[in-house]
Design an enzyme around this catalytic site. Sequence first.
Site, PDB file in Angstrom:
ATOM      1  CB  ALA A   9      -0.916  -0.008   1.224  1.00 49.17           C
ATOM      2  CB  SER A  11       4.685   0.503  -2.642  1.00 52.40           C
ATOM      3  OG  SER A  11       3.874   0.054  -3.718  1.00 52.40           O
ATOM      4  CB  THR A  37     -10.613  -3.451 -10.611  1.00 51.93           C
ATOM      5  OG1 THR A  37      -9.571  -3.229  -9.654  1.00 51.93           O
ATOM      6  CG2 THR A  37     -10.025  -3.794 -11.968  1.00 51.93           C
ATOM      7  CB  ALA A  38     -11.895   0.682  -6.782  1.00 50.58           C
ATOM      8  CG  HIS A  52      -7.328   6.961  -6.375  1.00 51.68           C
ATOM      9  ND1 HIS A  52      -5.986   6.690  -6.478  1.00 51.68           N
ATOM     10  CD2 HIS A  52      -7.692   6.587  -5.129  1.00 51.68           C
ATOM     11  CE1 HIS A  52      -5.552   6.177  -5.352  1.00 51.68           C
ATOM     12  NE2 HIS A  52      -6.573   6.099  -4.512  1.00 51.68           N
ATOM     13  NE  ARG A  53     -14.534   8.035 -10.869  1.00 51.72           N
ATOM     14  CZ  ARG A  53     -15.665   7.915 -10.198  1.00 51.72           C
ATOM     15  NH1 ARG A  53     -16.190   8.945  -9.555  1.00 51.72           N
ATOM     16  NH2 ARG A  53     -16.296   6.770 -10.177  1.00 51.72           N
ATOM     17  NE  ARG A  56      -7.294   7.170 -13.210  1.00 51.54           N
ATOM     18  CZ  ARG A  56      -8.027   6.693 -12.191  1.00 51.54           C
ATOM     19  NH1 ARG A  56      -7.447   6.202 -11.114  1.00 51.54           N
ATOM     20  NH2 ARG A  56      -9.335   6.715 -12.256  1.00 51.54           N
ATOM     21  CD  GLU A  67     -15.044   4.608 -12.248  1.00 53.18           C
ATOM     22  OE1 GLU A  67     -16.134   4.294 -11.735  1.00 53.18           O
ATOM     23  OE2 GLU A  67     -14.463   5.678 -12.011  1.00 53.18           O
TER      24      GLU A  67
END
Length: 182
Positions: A9, A11, A37-38, A52-53, A56, A67
């Site tokens: 996590a 990393s 894939t979440a 995250h969206r 990114r 997704e």
Amino acid sequence: MHELILGGAKSGKSRCAETRAAHWLALPGHGAVLVATAMAGDDEMRARIERHRADRAARVPGLATREEPRALAAVLREESLPGRMVVVDCLTLWLTGLLMPLDGAPVDDPAAEVDALVDALAAARGPVVLVSNEIGLGVTPMSRQARRFVDELGRLHQRVAAASTRVTLMVAGLELPLKGPR
């Protein structure tokens, strides 16, 4: 060329995959799509996915997002085109969705799903970068369900690593090449 990027996590594995996509997108005529894939099972996860969206989109503006929490092999077959990189983030959440879904019945044996994924990877017409958590370095979990998950994820990693040209382990933001060109 396909790559499996493993790590714990936070990393740096997702950032590493995004960097691969950014370099790919910098080449003329190249495209890239991230398959997320979440699944959002609670408010914290919904906020995390939204963050995250946004992050990114700011870091890699040309990276499209799709997704798909379950039908990963089918999506890989659809999205993989010559000149297009597919980034899958992540296999850990995909397997979680199969074995411990938020809705519906779990898959009894994920082997057929893993076979389909490996077949789709072999048939991919462009490069694929797959991200996953390396969770097999710790102690053996106490619960039967957790032990099964660790075992299934380890088997999945072995299959995908064998089908990949390159495998990278991320630790503290550092890339440790395990297989393939450096």
